[in-house]
Structures are given as C-alpha cells and as structure tokens.
Design an enzyme around this catalytic site. Structure first.
Site, PDB file in Angstrom:
ATOM      1  N   TYR E  22       0.811  -1.220   0.000  1.00 30.62           N
ATOM      2  CA  TYR E  22       0.000   0.000   0.000  1.00 30.62           C
ATOM      3  C   TYR E  22       0.843   1.268   0.000  1.00 30.62           C
ATOM      4  CZ  TYR E  22      -3.916  -3.061   1.156  1.00 30.62           C
ATOM      5  OH  TYR E  22      -4.868  -4.039   1.135  1.00 30.62           O
ATOM      6  N   HIS E  77     -21.776  -0.311   5.857  1.00 33.19           N
ATOM      7  CA  HIS E  77     -22.707  -1.386   5.502  1.00 33.19           C
ATOM      8  C   HIS E  77     -23.577  -1.825   6.668  1.00 33.19           C
ATOM      9  CE1 HIS E  77     -19.794  -1.304   2.346  1.00 33.19           C
ATOM     10  NE2 HIS E  77     -18.846  -1.686   3.167  1.00 33.19           N
ATOM     11  N   ASP E  84     -28.564   7.963   9.607  1.00 27.80           N
ATOM     12  CA  ASP E  84     -29.490   8.936  10.188  1.00 27.80           C
ATOM     13  C   ASP E  84     -28.776  10.252  10.508  1.00 27.80           C
ATOM     14  OD1 ASP E  84     -31.481   7.053  10.032  1.00 27.80           O
ATOM     15  OD2 ASP E  84     -31.608   6.671  12.176  1.00 27.80           O
ATOM     16  N   HIS E  97     -15.089   5.601  -1.147  1.00 28.34           N
ATOM     17  CA  HIS E  97     -14.449   4.321  -0.820  1.00 28.34           C
ATOM     18  C   HIS E  97     -13.177   4.190  -1.640  1.00 28.34           C
ATOM     19  CE1 HIS E  97     -17.845   2.995   1.530  1.00 28.34           C
ATOM     20  NE2 HIS E  97     -18.629   3.438   0.585  1.00 28.34           N
TER      21      HIS E  97
END
Lengths: 143, 143, 143, 143, 143, 143, 143, 143, 143, 143, 143, 143
Positions: E22, E77, E84, E97
């Site tokens: 990464y 998810h 909310d 994402h």
C-alpha cells in the site's frame, strides 16, 4: 364420544361440482355413510365459507367435545387466527386434507394450523376423514 | 395383501433410548402388536440408517407389494433420491411421522417425499403406523 | 476414558492426495501420534464415506463411550439424520473441521450437527483433533 | 510468548449476573486461574462494551503480540469493522464463544469474524478460552 | 470554504500496514498533499474507529461546515445510526471508498449511507478523496 | 421509584434540528416537563451516540433501578449487543420510538431489543415517553 | 489522451424532457462545455438506446482508447452482457450515474457493471461526468 | 484409454420401469452398444443407489482412470460430499443427465457437482452418455 | 442436414482478446475447422451482440433449419425473450457454453434458455461446439 | 370524548380459558374497570372473530368517533383489508397487543395495520389497553 | 385521436406459428379488423424484436401521440430501460398481454412497466388489444 | 346476458370518503350509469366486507351467471380461499382494480385470484369496471 367434522371454504361444493369427475355424492351424503361406519361415535357436521364462523364453532365446541376433524380448505395456509383458535381450545383437533396439498402449488405446502393439531392426515381423498375418525374411535375403544 | 413398514435413520433406537420417556417397547415389539391388530394384512418390516439401502428396499418390493408405509426420518427432508425412488415404483407409499414435524424446526416442515406419496399421516405418535395400515386394510376389505 | 475419532467422507484421502501440499502423513499415521500425545485416553478411530455407516457407528458407541470427536466432512452441511443421531445418543460429541469452513463456500457455513454438539472446533488444521482431545483429557483429569 | 484475551460486550457481567446459575467467579478471577495454568504464556486481559475500543485494542497489539483470543459477544454477528480489523493486523486471532451459538437464535449463527480468524472454538463454556490458549501454548512449545 | 475529511474504522492503518503493497504514506501525509492541491479549500481531518464518535463529529460540524467527505469503512454497511446522522445535518456529505466495494464480498455492496449523501465516489484508490474534494472545489469556484 | 430515560444516537439533535418543524424544545426542556408531570417518579436522563456507552449505562443502572425507558434510535435495528444487555440486567426496559417506525423504511421494522423488553410503545411522537412513564407510575401507585 | 463518453437508454432525452425542471440544455450542448473545460483531453460522444450497440461501441474503442465514461442507464442493472464487454476490453471504464440510484427503487441499487470498472461516480447530477473526466485528466497530467 | 460410467440412485431401474414408455432396454444392454460404438475406449460400468459407494468408487478409480462419466441422479442436487470427492481426485469427470433437469422442479436446477467437473451434458436422453464418451474419445484420438 | 451456429455478445472477441491465453484463433477460423470435421453437415455461422438480432435470426431459420447451436453469452441469464424465441420455433436448439458457468458467479448459474432446449453442453471449452454438432451429426447418420 | 375498544379473534376467550393462569376476569369485567378508571371518556366495546365484521365496525364508527383502540389478534399479521379500513377512516386508531408479539413466532413480528395507526402499544399485558386509553384521555384533557 | 400499437419480441410470429392452434390470422390482418372497429381512432402499428428499437419508437411518438398500446412480450419482465422510457414520455401507455401471464411461470408475474402505465389489461387473448383501444376510444368520445 | 359486479372490502366507502378528492358519486350511483351504458347486459351488484360472503356469492351465482366482474380489494392479495372459489365455479371472472396496484406497496403486486381469472384489468380508475363489462358485452354481441 362426541366428534365434529368442520369443513371450511368451497367444501360445500363437493358433489355439486363436476360430478362426472368427483362423483355426485355430496359431503352430507358421505357424512351419512361415515355415521354408519363409526356408529360408536356421536358425529355432527358443520360447514362454513367464513373464517370467523369456523373460529366461532371451534370456540363453541372446543371446551367440551371429544374431537374435532378440521378441513379448513384455503384458510389452512393463510389463517393465523384459526391456528390460534385451535391452540386456545381443549379438544384435540385433527387436520385433514382431501387432496395431496404437497403435490400442488407452493403456497399450499405450509399450514398455520398443523403445529397446534393432534395429528395431520393428507391426501387420501375422502378417506382422509375416515382415517381421522378412526383415530378418535381408537381412543374411544380404549376408554 | 402384503404391506411393508420401512423405517429410516435413528428409528432403530425406539425403545432403547430414554425408556422412562418413550417407553421400553422396541419397534420390533410394537410391530408384533401391529401384526395381531392387522391380521388380514401380511406385514413385514425393514429398517436401515442408510439412504441407499432404503432406496434398494423400495426398488426390491415396489413393483409387487400392495403397500409401503415409510417413515424416512431425517432423510424425509433432504433426500431427492428417495423421493425419486417412490415415484419410480408402482406400489403406493404412505408417508408417516411419529412426531408432529410441523411443531419442530423449520427444516422439518418440508418433505421431498410427500408429493409422490398416496397419503401422509403426521403426529399421532406410534399410532401413525396403525392409521397407515388402516388405509391398506380398508383397501383390502374392498377387494 | 474411551474416546473415538470418527471421520466422514473424503477424509480417507488425507496424506494420499497432493502430498507436496498436504504432506504425506495419512490420518492413520497422525492417529498414532495422537495416541502417544494423549496416552491417558483410550483412543479408537473409524472412517467411512457412507452417511448411514457414520450413523450406525454413533449408535453403536454413543451409549457407552466417554467422548466422540466427529469430522463429518460434507455431510456436516446436509445431513439432518446425522444431527438426529448425535441428539439421540448420550456420549458428548465434539464437532471438528480441519479447514476454516467459514472462509469457504456459503454452503459450508451452516452445520446440521452443531446445535447438538458439546462443542465445535474449526480451522486449526490437523490440530483441531488435538484440541478436541484436549477437551476430553481435561475432563478426564478432573475425574 | 505474549497472548491477550479480549472480551466484548456484556462479558463484564460474568460472575455478577445470576451467580446461582453462572457461578460467582468473575472473569478476572477465572483469568487468574488461566495464568496459573498457562504459566508459559504471558497473558493479559482487556474488556470493553465499545466496538471501537475493541478495534483500537486489536490495532494496538495486533502487529506485535503472538496471539489474540477474542470473544466479541454480540458484535460477532454484526461488526464488519471488527472483522476488517482482524484481517488488517498480523497477529493470529482465535474466535471463541462460551455458549453454543448454533443452538441459539438464527442471527447468532453467522460471524463476520470467522473467515479472518486462525481458528474458531465454540460452546465449551469457560473452557473455550482454555482451549484457545492451548493452541498458542502448543505453538509456543514448538518454538 | 471549509471541508472536513472523516475516516472511519481501520483507515488509521493506512501506510502502516503492508507498506510494500500500500505504500508507506500515511493518511496524514497524504492529507498534507491534498491541502496543497486544494489550497482554495480550508481542509481539516478526523479519524475514529468508533461509530459514536463519527456521529458526534458529524453533529458537531454538520450544521456549519461547507462539505464533508466521509469514508465510513465497515460501518458503511451496518450503521443505520450513521445514515441517520447524515440525514439529520445540513452540510452535504460525499461518500467515498478507496477500494471497489462492488468487486468484494456481497455484504459490502449495500450502503446505509448512500441514499442520504450528495454523491458517491467508489474505487479510485486514494484518488477517491481528491475527486470528492474536486466536487467541493468546483462548487467553491462558482461562488 | 427511580426511572431513567436513555436516548440513543441522533436524539441529542431534538429541538436543535429544523425547529420550525419539530419545535424548538430540546429533549432536556421536555424532560423538565416530564419531571413535573410524573412527580411521583424520581427521573434521570442519559443520552449518548455511542452503542457501547448505552450498554455501559444499562449495566450501571440495570441491577438497581426500577425502570428504564429506552429509545435506542438507529441501534434498535442493528445492535444484538444492546439487546443482550437488556436481557442481562434485572430492571424492566420499555422500548419507545417517537416516529412510527413501521411507516418508514423496511430496515426499521425489526428490532433486536423488543423481545427482551417489558413493553414497546411506538409512534406517539414525544408522548411515547410519557406513556412509558405512565406504565411505571401505574406500577408505583400499586406498591 | 482520447476519452469517450457513452450514454445508454433514455439519456438522449436530456434537455428535451421537462425543460422547466431539468433545464433546456441537451447533452450535446453540455458536451460542448465539457470539451472546453477538459481541453487537454480529446473527447468524443456516443449514445444509443440499444444494448447491443453499446457493446459494439465498447468493443470498437475499448482496445485503443485511453478512457471510457459510461452511463448505461437502465441497462446498468440488467445487462450481464454489458458487464462482460467491460471486462473484455483493455480501456479503463468509469461508471457514472446522474441521479443517486441508491435513493431510488431497490432494483437500481445493484449494478452488473461496477465490479469490472475502474471507478464509480454516483449522484452528482451532470457534474458526475465532469468528475469522471477529472480522473482521466489527472492521469493525463501525470504522463 | 480407460473410462468408467458411474450411475447413481434409481438409474438401475432403466428398462425395467414403464417399458412401453422408456423402452425395454436396460442400461446394461445399452452399455454393450456403447462399448461397440466406442471400441477405442476401454469402458467399465458401475451403479449404486448409495451415496457413499459412489464416493468410494470415485476414490478407487479417480487417481488412475482416464475419464469418469457420472450421472449422480438425485444426489446431484444434495451431495456436497460427492462434489468434494470429484474435486479430490485427479481424473476428469463429465457430469451427465438424461432428462433436461432445467425443465423439471426448481430443486433440480442446482448441482453441487458441476463446478468441479470437466464438462456438463444435459437433456439428450440416453445420448448424453454417448456425447460424454465422444469427449474422451476425441482426447484419445489426439494422443 | 443444415445446422447453424449462433453466437451472442462478446463472442466476436474470441481470438482477438488476450491471444497468449485464449490462442489467436478467431471463431471464424475455428468454424472452418468445424466444417471440415463435420463435412456431412451444411454449416453456417452468425454472430451478434444484439439480443434482438439473435431473436430475428432464430425466427428466420427456426422453421426450416435442422439444428441450431446457440451460445447466447450473457443473454443466457437475462433474456426471457430469447427463451421465448427458442420455444416458438420448430428447429431443435442446443445450448452451449465454452466456460463452466457453474464455476463462475452465481448469476451465471441460471439460464432462461435451458428449459426450451433439446440439450445443454457446458464447460468443454471450444469443444462444446463440436459436441453439439456431434449430436446433429448422429441424428443425420440415422436418417 | 367517545372511544371504542375493538377486539378481534379469540379475544372473547379471555377469562374463560385457563383461568388458573390468565385469571378468571373476562374482558367484559375488565372493561367495567376501565370505564371507572377513564370516567372522562365515553367507552364502548366490540368483539368479533370475523375479519369482515371488524371492518364493518371500523367503517361504522370511524368517521365520527374520537378514538379506536384495536387489538386485531391474528388478523394483525394477515389482513391487508383491515389495514386498508384503518387508512380509509378518519378516527385515529391505536394498535394494541397483550403479549409481546416480538418474543413469539416470526409470523407475529409483522403487522399490516401498524403503518396506518396513530400509535402502537405492545406487550404490557392487559395494561396495554389502559395505556392506549391514557393517550386518548391526554388528548381529551388538552381540549 | 392518434393511437399506436407497439408489439415486442416474438409477437411477429402470431398467425405464422402453429396455425391450427392459434389460427392463421397474422397480427397485421387482425390490425386491419381493429382499424375497422375503431374507425374513430387513427391507428398505426409497430413491431420489433429489439429492446432498443422499442425504446426509440416510444421516444419518437411519445411526446405527441394520444395513446400507446404496448405488448412488450418477454421484455416486460426484464427491461428497466423500457420502463424508464414509458416514464419519460408524455403519452399514456396501456400495457397489454395476450395470455394470462399470472397463470404461467413465476418470472412472468412481475412487470417493470406496470407502475408507469395508465392501465394494464391481461389475459383476454387478442381481445386485450381491443379493450385497450376501447379505453382510448372512450377518452376520445368525451373530448 | 347476466353479469354481476362483486366488490370486496372497503369499496362500500367510495363516494363517502374524501368527496373533494374522489368525488361524491357512490358506487351505487356509478352502477346506475353503467346499467344505462351497457343496456344490453342484465347487471346486478353485490358488495361485502366479508371474505366468506364473497365466496358464498360466487358459489351462488357462479354456476349460472354469464359473467362476474370482481374487485376483491385487499382480499386479492391474501385469500387463497377466494381464488379457489373462482376456480371452482363455471362462470368466467374478470378481476378488476381501480388503482394501479403495481405502483403501490409490494404486497399488492401479487394476486391469488389472477391465475384463475378470464382476464385482469388494472389501474383505469372507475373505468376498469366499464372495460370489464365491455368484454362481456363483446361476447354478448357475438352470440
């Protein structure tokens, strides 16, 4: 020993619909033959196309009668209220079906009644009623 | 009239398991009583825990015997092959269950056998077998 | 303390299949090492690819033996009958899996056996068996 | 060899809730006994009811510690984030459950953690922790 | 124009985990580069592994700030509460994402946040953040 | 009689968000009015956006307080851990919702809390809290 | 750097349908503005209501062009063939949607294209196209 | 080149059941004709109604034989263990079905075997076997 | 005997895409070899990426041609209209797939075509076409 | 203020069924106590086991009465027609349940009535009716 | 008043397929009779097997024509794009089906078109078209 | 030609409910207009909110009347018994719905009646009845 046969929706048409296929015997006529065969039992008969009347009848007889033979027709698969009525009364209920519901549409494979019943008899044609009565007659003969 | 009772997996433990609850009568002993009660029928009995042996037995008897009473236990809910065997033979098969499978786990509510059976009897305890035999005895008495 | 290890379908191929990957040790050879490690336990071993033979074996030993270590392989996910057999016997059963079934196909995530088992051990490779035996050894040492 | 036991929500109530049933031993007391039994391991303990703190702790120790024993309680079945944390760190994680989650409600049958764990141990009561530590102890003894 | 980037669980490990894959750039370092690139925006940054702290932060800034770039990680998810919170505040939220969640496990294909967001950007790697900021910068340049 | 009202995520925004629609009364102000109305009860109030803090609070008060009124907001539908906390404590919990959750999205129709609660009150607006307190007041007046 | 924008079914109606709501700018007019804004890119445009023509076009350009911006409209949710086409070609495809499909009907929440795309941009209105082009422009500026 | 045809449950009834419909040729007789037609192949035949015996046979031949033609009948749709056996051995397996399983009940549309097979041939009647053998004969002729 | 091979979407890329993997033979070149091998058949070939053109072609040839070999690619799993076209015409259709669709994504496991086809051949690579033609050749040789 | 309590199927058995468990108070007797407690309300009562009569009653009173307290029993979970009746009338309806339906069978977790009701009260035993009346009494006291 | 009848895939075969069953009248011939019967309407006709051409036609006529009668055949159940086209245009669309789709396979029970249509007419055979035209004729006669 | 219109639950409220929206015409008044329009038909009308009375009426008229127009309201989606009644009688039944049920809640998309009906007409408002009568009038004019 008192036993009642309760028939639900559309079963009043037996013997009237397509007599060349189903025969011309009505349930009332068949019932006379059942009374002869199970003479040791005191049989009565009730039919209604109305869910609520079926519940009323189960309430009415279900705390005193010795047995209930119930063919709830199409309400078998949709009526939680009818299943609750069976659970609420004391008399044992035997669920019967003339046709083999498991060989028909998917929505006929589940019954809201079965889990509260003393037994289930499916698919023997009109003989399903006789087998259910045999169960009560056998209990009677043991008394 | 020749009729065979075929029992599937775990039913060999009847009478051996928890006798204080289920009683100490084995199925073999109960079978002797059934033979006395249905003396007009020529009864035989077979039990196996093996799906394939149950299929073999249905093949062996299913083209000549007058009736099969089948309690396939746990295979009822998982065996397409057993359902196919019932469809393949000529003898009528009556599916029986001792307990009320509809009052147990969800996975016991569906049977791969039912749609191919001549009738289904559920939840009358050991009497389920007797009711199934009554069906064959009634056919016999009409002959 | 008597404990049996029961292996189900395809587990007879351990050590024979792809030895460069899985090693060339068969389960029988591994079993010898387990016997040395758990010398306080009296270990036996049984394997079958047949669902019915696994049920037969559980019936045979399940009322007297002190513990069963069961890897039912593919039957884990499809056999209600095997789950019923575990529920029927008295001996405690520990379910084991070599691979991490939850990291494989969806159909391997559900077990018909687990709810009737005394414990479940998953994914430690061959060590899963040793951990299950540790459980029985610990019970033994408390006696 | 350093190993941490991480307990999730509601597990702080062990020993405090219904002592006549679960016993009056707190996890902290049980932990002292585990340290005695696994004296070859350097054990630490952490508990939180907060999902995020559990993730923080896994991050904190997960790149250096030799093993993590994780009972994530109710988060097991709902926390993708916790599953991701396990996947992100280097230390092997063993998932444990005290009760047999497969014998409880359906929503406890699936774990978002399992597929990323080095092994899963379910249903042995408090012994589940000991079995998980046995796994690390066995690795340690091989070093 | 004030814009905040909010990162959820496990994203604090960027640059620290598997640097050969990464890269070794932390999000903080990348954030410095973003500030240079989007100098017309006043950028701030917040990260937490705790669902409740993410909600708190959205409440804190969500009635005054000009834009929120939110990567909620695994909470995306599972968190109705976070969805909310987005619906409750006034500031527009862009969901981002890093990876292509639609190419990963099924449970990552649904977001409880998306329907309340001003836009969604998925799968461009670290560039997803830059594209989200481009959206706010474009709005800014129109003022 | 001591009763606590516990509010979950986003409920801290009441009175602050869209005052022309929801009114400008905060829950704290409404709480003062509730204390006046239910002067026979000793009321306290707690709010947190953090699932774990809600669990902590339930643990803290749940073995001694006489009643808990819980509006868990979005966690209602996702938190098994919160449902477990309710089951673990001794104090009765009444679940309340301001809006009619059954008239909103499908994912708001299921609650992980309900089955462990002493009662559920849904959809009466702010009055839902008052009705829940009425329940405890009625219990109190019977003492 | 050559980039093509491909629009699918019904997108030819932009600017023609309900101009008081959507504005009276057609996509062709908007496209002219995009060409001005992204003058470093060589842009072309294609629209068809036919699934097969969209596949043909992707085949035609997909082995040589530097980037594809694809809004497949209703085919997004039903066309495996279009998803396969994206997987088959070499050019990177960015999936865009004008509206927030996650705030619309359930059947618009799943895309057969996403998993094969280089990135997905959803819900920014017409700006979604500009953000997708920003991605390619950024790649271009790095060359 | 050695090839075995393995038939599963109920396929032993071919030619014996309903000869006026299915013909009176048994599989053994058909097998003789196949041997004549594929004289370049060394064909053997095995049938069993037992899942475990089918697995045993696949193990026995599956590391040395050149090809397996498998019609697993009803086990196709229920046997994970059989699918695992195919995956475990080295010989290529061609799955065949006489009838068009996709035109029958829903539960016959899924196969646990297919994903591990070298090819699948469905619905050509008895010719399905011949087509499978053609595949092996073609491989043979290339050697 | 006239037989047509109809290929659906993306199959025009065979031989053009990733030649080091799939080989550099186009379907047209492979088709030439098939014509040589099946010289007793009069073969023609049609390919389109358009669902409607595939239906048109099936209509055009389907009342006169002796056989259709159809690889509908991605439309296999989504096109009811194509399935209806097969049902509407008289010529027998053999469905073929190059890859083993059952070893790929779930959405490739169901075919809207299969139940109307004379047979299905899956997973033999390019040989799938040859096996389908073998079927027609065998029919031809019987004439 | 006029308020009616409407009870559905099987609720006529209250006080008559299992009096040692449920007490011997009938709903009619309980209703007298409610009238005393809510003397400011003008209360009436109706019960029927018939879905249609419940609809008729709601139509009859639903355009003039000030409030309806409805316990529809088993019809709650199956009657779209009853839900439509609630939506059609003007009087506010409060749905009540004596038992905690969320702690019972899955099919009792969904209500076709809830979304059209002014509020829902579940699981407080007979007190559920009193809480519903409290709601109307509170409205009354504000007039 | 201008009305167009649009027929989708496979409907071009009417009158050509199985004339002994469906009759030998083509839709074109039937259309001539419709024109005579509905002489007050100006009728045109269009048929295509291509989803995209159906969308094109709806776009072309849908902003000016007075009515569209649409039988989309198999696309009814799979085409979101077609449903979007109906929603996009101004002309009212009446969906028709010749056969009773609800008496056929499950996948024909859902229509992506219905919710956007002015009305739906199903199962009257060819008369379905006439009834749809009656609707437009009735509107016309009111003008 | 005798035709009856049968209306189910809540349809007695037409014209009485929200007259400013739905108009103040009752169904009885509308029925008078229908009688004028279809003077060639002998029309009668029946309405009930009771499932069983609807079944009774269908039985009563269903063996002699020439046509039944049935709007079963909410029972459409829940009554297997009503669907069975339609199947049992001889008179053709046309199912009608005033509103477009496919544009409403999911549970209104399925009808237990449709598969047994001679045709279905949905969503034309009150005109749905007129179209159904047009069907019978057209049959009549052909006599």
């Amino acid at each position: 020993m008192n036993v009642i046969i309760i028939n639900g929706p559309n079963l009043n048409l037996l013997g009237k619909r397509e007599p060349t296929i189903y025969g011309s015997e009505t349930f009332e006529q068949y019932f006379e033959r059942l009374k002869l065969k199970f003479s040791a039992l005191n049989l009565t008969y009730f039919q209604s196309n109305k869910e609520g009347e079926l519940i009323d009848k189960i309430h009415e007889v279900g705390f005193s009668i010795d047995g209930i033979v119930l063919n709830a027709g199409g309400y078998t698969h949709t009526s939680i209220a009818l299943g609750d009525a069976i659970a609420a009364v004391k008399s044992p209920v035997v669920e019967v079906h003339i046709s083999n519901v498991h060989a028909r549409e998917d929505f006929r494979h589940h019954s809201y009644l079965s889990k509260n019943c003393a037994g289930i008899i499916v698919g023997f044609g009109m003989e399903s009623y006789a087998l259910a009565l045999s169960h009560f007659a056998a209990k009677h003969s043991k008394l």
